[in-house]
Structure formats: structure tokens, C-alpha cells
Design an enzyme around this catalytic site. Sequence first.
Site, short mmCIF file in Angstrom:
data_model
loop_
_atom_site.label_atom_id
_atom_site.label_comp_id
_atom_site.label_asym_id
_atom_site.label_seq_id
_atom_site.Cartn_x
_atom_site.Cartn_y
_atom_site.Cartn_z
N LYS A 1 63.65 16.11 74.38
CA LYS A 1 64.93 16.06 73.67
C LYS A 1 66.07 16.65 74.50
O LYS A 1 67.19 16.13 74.49
CB LYS A 1 64.81 16.81 72.34
N GLU B 1 71.39 23.69 68.40
CA GLU B 1 72.37 22.70 67.97
C GLU B 1 73.09 23.22 66.74
O GLU B 1 72.48 23.86 65.88
CB GLU B 1 71.70 21.36 67.64
N ARG C 1 58.78 4.81 71.81
CA ARG C 1 57.54 4.27 71.25
C ARG C 1 57.83 3.60 69.92
O ARG C 1 58.96 3.58 69.45
CB ARG C 1 56.55 5.42 71.01
#
Length: 326
Positions: free
Chosen positions: A8, A91, A180
Site C-alpha cells: 500500500k 492516513e 488480483r
Amino acid sequence: MIERFADKNKSRQWAIGRNVPVIPGTSVITSLNELHDEVKKIGFPVLIKSSLGGGGKGIRKAQNQYELEQEFNTVQQEATASFGESPIYLEKELANPQHIEVQVIGNNAGIQILGDRNCSIQIHRQKVVEESPALLPAKQRRELYRLVHLLLDNSGYQNLATVEFLYSQKQFYFLEMNTRLQVEHGVTELTTQVDIVQDQIKIASGEAIEFCLNEVQNHAIEVRINALTPGNLEILCFPTGVRIDTGVQEGDRLLSFYDPLIAKMLVTGETREDAVFNLERALSKVEIRGVATNIDQIQQLLNSKVFQSGSYDIHTFQEIIEEEQK
């Protein structure tokens, strides 16, 4: 591709380099001093996230200084147990965001967008209901797709991918990218009539594929029927006429150590209202005995005004459940 995008923090840096808006946050946090310095810049509340996390794991919220170090240590422990050693970053928590994602397939011809999904119905940051297409104005959808192309055009990407965003105050923020197949891929298959599982195999074998996509003519919704308690599946009965994806059967023992998913139920309708009606009817015919399930919670959600209006966000489902428990 996995090395570049599945981490990430790395994918976040990739997005920044391509001028795609990201959620205000930090790079990897390496010390408690750095943790406290960075949170002063961002402000509370913040999300403490494992760079290799997923499925709702490796994410904790801190609303004040007291919670900050405690939750930081919790994320480190959880991430190490689930994913091995994992970098941690911060975040900012956005106000009432929706979780919007775009299904992408990359081949020799470049990046092809197969549609979008709203995956905001979540419990403990794990998705429960997904629908396609997302309820977005045409202008916002064009901007969303522009950002996906900005992120991936000329990147050499070859595989299925889901590019995930948070949508808050009419702004899209890149969240992460999954390199994916997603659990919720079926709603995209039902709105595009593209077998994306088959196409993923073709791309992996080096076969060139072409699409001729028409404008979406229907609406699809998926619910994840989950076990809330462990136990033996005594009765497992689903209605006909809807898509059921499952890997369990009567007599199986469901344990608490694994994902609680019993089945995915997918329905379609000419309109969103039709799809919601068809889902309500199908859920009423499901019979599962031996374990408690979340079917009652989902039915309660479907009957709520906020879901029927399509104005829900990532906190809605949790709020409905907590209100019912009072």
C-alpha cells in the site's frame, strides 16, 4: 506487478508520482518520535495502517494522543501475526467517505476499464454488500476513470486489478490497488457479461484479448452471507434463479479461525430498485441452520431509507447495527 502495487505504501507513492490525489498521510513511520511529529501535521483522527494489510486487518483508528501509541503497537502486532513484518504509515480519516472501486484489466492493448462498484457497506472495515455500477453522476464517473488511466496508462500492467478510492466531499482519493481477482468481481461480470476469471487466465497465458463493451443496462448487487458463530452447518438451502458462489455444504464445520464467509449471493435487476427488491426476496428464502448468520442484519440494512436512497457511506452499516442493539 505485485511488487509495485500490492504494497500500500509503494502504490501510494506511485500514485503521488502520477499526480493522482491520495488521502493526506505519511510515508513509512520508523519511530515513536516520528509518529508523534507526523500526527501533529495531519491532525486527529488518524488511521494507523499496515502497508501489507488487507481484509480489514492491520488498520486502527486513533482519535487522541492517548490512543495513538496504543493503537500503533496493536497494528504492529496484528500486522506481524497476519502478514509478517510490515511497514506502518498514517492516513487522515476522511469525513463520511464512500468506498468506490474500479475494475481494470490490463493486456497488450493497454488498460481497459470494466466498470465501477460501490463497496461502502462494511463492518469493521470488511465489505459485506457491493453493487455495480456505483451511484455516481456522469461528471464524477468521468473524473474517476481519468484518474485510473492517469495511474496505470503506460505502466505495462498486465492482469486483473481493482483500483480503490475513497470519495469524500466530491473528491476521489486513491486508497490502494489489488493486483488480483476481488471477492466482489461477480457484480462486474453480471453488469458487463465479461467472464473476467477466464480473461485473467488468458492474459496470464499470453493470449491477447479484446473487449466490445456496451453501456451497462442493468444493476447488480452482491451480499456476503457470513457466519457469526462457529458450528456445524445442519441446513444450507439457497433459492434458485440467483447466482450463488459458495464452497461449503451441509455437514461442514465452520471454525472461528478462518474467514466467516458462507456464500456470496448475487442478484440483478433492470434498475437498482429492481435489484434491491430481488435481493430482499432471495434473502427471505435462504435457510441456514447450525450457525448464526448476518442475514437479519443485511435485511435490516436493505429496509433502511439510507440504503434505499443510495446515500450510504462506510460507517452506515455499523451505525445501523449499533442502533438496533441499543
